[in-house]
Design an enzyme around this catalytic site. Structure first.
Site, PDB file in Angstrom:
ATOM      1  N   ARG A  72       0.843  -1.207   0.000  1.00 45.94           N
ATOM      2  CA  ARG A  72       0.000   0.000   0.000  1.00 45.94           C
ATOM      3  C   ARG A  72       0.875   1.252   0.000  1.00 45.94           C
ATOM      4  O   ARG A  72       1.530   1.566   0.989  1.00 45.94           O
ATOM      5  CB  ARG A  72      -0.901  -0.008   1.237  1.00 45.94           C
ATOM      6  CG  ARG A  72      -1.743   1.223   1.413  1.00 45.94           C
ATOM      7  CD  ARG A  72      -2.841   1.334   0.389  1.00 45.94           C
ATOM      8  NE  ARG A  72      -3.785   0.224   0.527  1.00 45.94           N
ATOM      9  CZ  ARG A  72      -4.716  -0.058  -0.403  1.00 45.94           C
ATOM     10  NH1 ARG A  72      -4.821   0.665  -1.498  1.00 45.94           N
ATOM     11  NH2 ARG A  72      -5.525  -1.094  -0.226  1.00 45.94           N
ATOM     12  N   ARG A  98       1.108  -6.409  -9.840  1.00 47.44           N
ATOM     13  CA  ARG A  98       1.583  -5.847  -8.562  1.00 47.44           C
ATOM     14  C   ARG A  98       1.851  -6.913  -7.506  1.00 47.44           C
ATOM     15  O   ARG A  98       2.470  -6.626  -6.478  1.00 47.44           O
ATOM     16  CB  ARG A  98       0.631  -4.759  -8.047  1.00 47.44           C
ATOM     17  CG  ARG A  98      -0.749  -5.226  -7.693  1.00 47.44           C
ATOM     18  CD  ARG A  98      -1.590  -4.063  -7.175  1.00 47.44           C
ATOM     19  NE  ARG A  98      -2.935  -4.483  -6.819  1.00 47.44           N
ATOM     20  CZ  ARG A  98      -3.793  -3.763  -6.124  1.00 47.44           C
ATOM     21  NH1 ARG A  98      -3.439  -2.553  -5.712  1.00 47.44           N
ATOM     22  NH2 ARG A  98      -4.993  -4.198  -5.830  1.00 47.44           N
ATOM     23  N   HIS A 168       0.186   3.794 -10.586  1.00 46.55           N
ATOM     24  CA  HIS A 168      -0.763   4.222  -9.530  1.00 46.55           C
ATOM     25  C   HIS A 168      -0.029   4.993  -8.420  1.00 46.55           C
ATOM     26  O   HIS A 168      -0.003   4.560  -7.261  1.00 46.55           O
ATOM     27  CB  HIS A 168      -1.416   2.948  -8.980  1.00 46.55           C
ATOM     28  CG  HIS A 168      -2.651   3.125  -8.160  1.00 46.55           C
ATOM     29  ND1 HIS A 168      -2.723   3.936  -7.055  1.00 46.55           N
ATOM     30  CD2 HIS A 168      -3.882   2.556  -8.272  1.00 46.55           C
ATOM     31  CE1 HIS A 168      -3.931   3.855  -6.524  1.00 46.55           C
ATOM     32  NE2 HIS A 168      -4.652   3.023  -7.243  1.00 46.55           N
ATOM     33  N   ASP A 212     -12.613   9.958  -6.434  1.00 47.85           N
ATOM     34  CA  ASP A 212     -12.167   8.830  -7.265  1.00 47.85           C
ATOM     35  C   ASP A 212     -12.641   9.114  -8.690  1.00 47.85           C
ATOM     36  O   ASP A 212     -13.784   8.815  -9.047  1.00 47.85           O
ATOM     37  CB  ASP A 212     -12.760   7.510  -6.717  1.00 47.85           C
ATOM     38  CG  ASP A 212     -12.101   6.290  -7.338  1.00 47.85           C
ATOM     39  OD1 ASP A 212     -11.356   6.442  -8.323  1.00 47.85           O
ATOM     40  OD2 ASP A 212     -12.345   5.170  -6.832  1.00 47.85           O
ATOM     41  N   GLU A 269      -2.522   9.214 -11.157  1.00 45.35           N
ATOM     42  CA  GLU A 269      -2.081   8.020 -11.875  1.00 45.35           C
ATOM     43  C   GLU A 269      -2.158   8.219 -13.390  1.00 45.35           C
ATOM     44  O   GLU A 269      -3.171   8.706 -13.898  1.00 45.35           O
ATOM     45  CB  GLU A 269      -3.005   6.851 -11.496  1.00 45.35           C
ATOM     46  CG  GLU A 269      -3.197   6.724  -9.994  1.00 45.35           C
ATOM     47  CD  GLU A 269      -4.413   5.880  -9.619  1.00 45.35           C
ATOM     48  OE1 GLU A 269      -4.743   4.949 -10.369  1.00 45.35           O
ATOM     49  OE2 GLU A 269      -5.021   6.159  -8.574  1.00 45.35           O
TER      50      GLU A 269
HETATM   51  O1  TA6 Z   1      -7.100   4.244  -8.683  1.00 40.88           O
HETATM   52  C1  TA6 Z   1      -8.185   4.427  -7.869  1.00 40.88           C
HETATM   53  C2  TA6 Z   1      -8.658   3.077  -7.383  1.00 40.88           C
HETATM   54  O2  TA6 Z   1      -8.991   2.252  -8.468  1.00 40.88           O
HETATM   55  C3  TA6 Z   1      -9.808   3.293  -6.423  1.00 40.88           C
HETATM   56  O3  TA6 Z   1     -11.058   2.961  -6.945  1.00 40.88           O
HETATM   57  C4  TA6 Z   1      -9.386   2.583  -5.161  1.00 40.88           C
HETATM   58  O4  TA6 Z   1     -10.129   1.567  -4.716  1.00 40.88           O
HETATM   59  C5  TA6 Z   1      -7.892   2.415  -5.334  1.00 40.88           C
HETATM   60  O5  TA6 Z   1      -7.609   2.408  -6.684  1.00 40.88           O
HETATM   61  C6  TA6 Z   1      -7.122   1.423  -4.533  1.00 40.88           C
HETATM   62  O6  TA6 Z   1      -7.300   0.120  -4.965  1.00 40.88           O
HETATM   63  P1  TA6 Z   1      -6.648  -1.086  -4.184  1.00 40.88           P
HETATM   64  O7  TA6 Z   1      -7.038  -2.318  -4.935  1.00 40.88           O
HETATM   65  O8  TA6 Z   1      -5.157  -0.852  -4.184  1.00 40.88           O
HETATM   66  O9  TA6 Z   1      -7.210  -1.032  -2.789  1.00 40.88           O
END
Ligand code: TA6
Length: 294
Positions: A72, A98, A168, A212, A269
């Site tokens: 994260r 990832r 991201h 978002d 991103e």
């Molecule tokens: O990039 C934004 C997003 O797709 C959100 O919708 C959000 O849930 C985030 O990424 C994080 O996703 P993750 O799967 O890493 O918890």
């Protein structure tokens, strides 16, 4: 290659290979220009500190460094799909890259002292299960006064290969409510929370709630501005810029995210999002984000 490096020192380059929490291998790279840390799992950069500046990326203090669990924060690579898989929503959100271990395929320092780190992921029996294509994904980091991250997707199979993807990046900010994002005025977006389209009118995007959004952009130049730094972002070949902050309630729902973590991060991103792009057999598709602190 990674197995043979362990430690590498010259006057202008210091590399160490470490293991985070006893599980994940990562490289620590120090040059006169910058400090960076990059994990083999996910080709995941978790730190970038240009000389005379502070940390540019946000890494969750609760991030897990375990095999097959996404880290994260930092810069996760979402590939070969962004978000939920369009046909098989039970597959891992944001694709398998990832959570996969990449190979370190090259590491070199240029005359300007920037360091290029190249990592690759190839198709295997495991990737074929959810993604029946032969591919080579190459992630190229150039770590210097600026940081550039490029994803190069090569379709090695005989049929067109559908992908969506994102670099991201989680940026570190002092205080999200005082943070501005510039460069998106007059761009349309898809609001992932309201599930409707919108258009950015103001030249400054500010944050006071969960956000978002998938903005339609092409070679965007964006700036994240907070008290501590101005992060200039130049993207190449994307068709979308995703802007995300989970705010308070969603932060509490994520076990690897501190309750107040949303105050100190903003994701911006570079992406190919929405309709998947078809990469023709033998073709390469590039997606790039370049980050400079001003
Ligand atoms: O990039 C934004 C997003 O797709 C959100 O919708 C959000 O849930 C985030 O990424 C994080 O996703 P993750 O799967 O890493 O918890």
């Amino acid at each position: 290659m990674f197995d043979t490096i362990e430690k590498f020192n010259t006057n202008t380059l210091n590399i160490e290979c470490n293991q985070r929490d006893g599980h994940l291998d990562y490289l620590v790279i120090d040059t006169p220009l910058a400090h960076a840390e990059v994990h083999l799992q996910g080709a995941h950069l978790t730190s970038y500190i240009p000389k005379a500046a502070s940390e540019v990326l946000w890494l969750s203090p609760l991030a897990k460094f375990e095999k097959q669990i996404a880290i994260r924060g930092g810069i996760p690579i979402c590939w070969p799909w962004f978000g939920k898989h369009p046909e098989y929503p039970q597959l891992a959100q944001h694709g398998f890259a990832r959570n996969s271990r990449f190979k370190l395929s090259n590491l070199e320092q240029a005359d300007d002292l920037s360091v290029t780190v190249t990592m690759t992921l190839s198709s295997s029996d495991i990737t074929f299960e959810g993604f029946p294509y032969s591919f080579l994904l190459t992630v190229i980091f150039v770590i210097g006064e600026s940081l550039s991250v490029e994803l190069l997707t090569e379709n090695c199979s005989n049929s067109p290969m559908p992908i969506s993807q994102a670099i991201h990046s989680y940026f570190s900010v002092d205080d999200i409510v005082k943070t501005k994002l510039l460069g998106l005025s007059n761009h349309s977006y898809w609001d992932q929370l309201a599930l409707k389209e919108g258009k950015q009118i103001d030249s400054e995007l500010k944050f006071d709630q969960e956000t978002d959004r998938i903005y339609q952009t092409s070679n965007a130049h964006l700036d994240v501005i907070c008290d501590r730094h101005r992060i200039h972002i130049e993207q190449e070949n994307e068709n979308a810029s995703v802007v995300w902050n989970p705010w308070e309630n969603k932060s509490k729902l994520m076990s690897d995210f501190p309750d107040s973590g949303y105050k100190h991060m903003l994701c911006v991103e570079a992406a190919h999002a929405g309709e998947r792009i078809f990469v023709a057999p033998g073709e390469q598709l590039s997606l790039k984000q370049c980050i400079t602190v001003r």
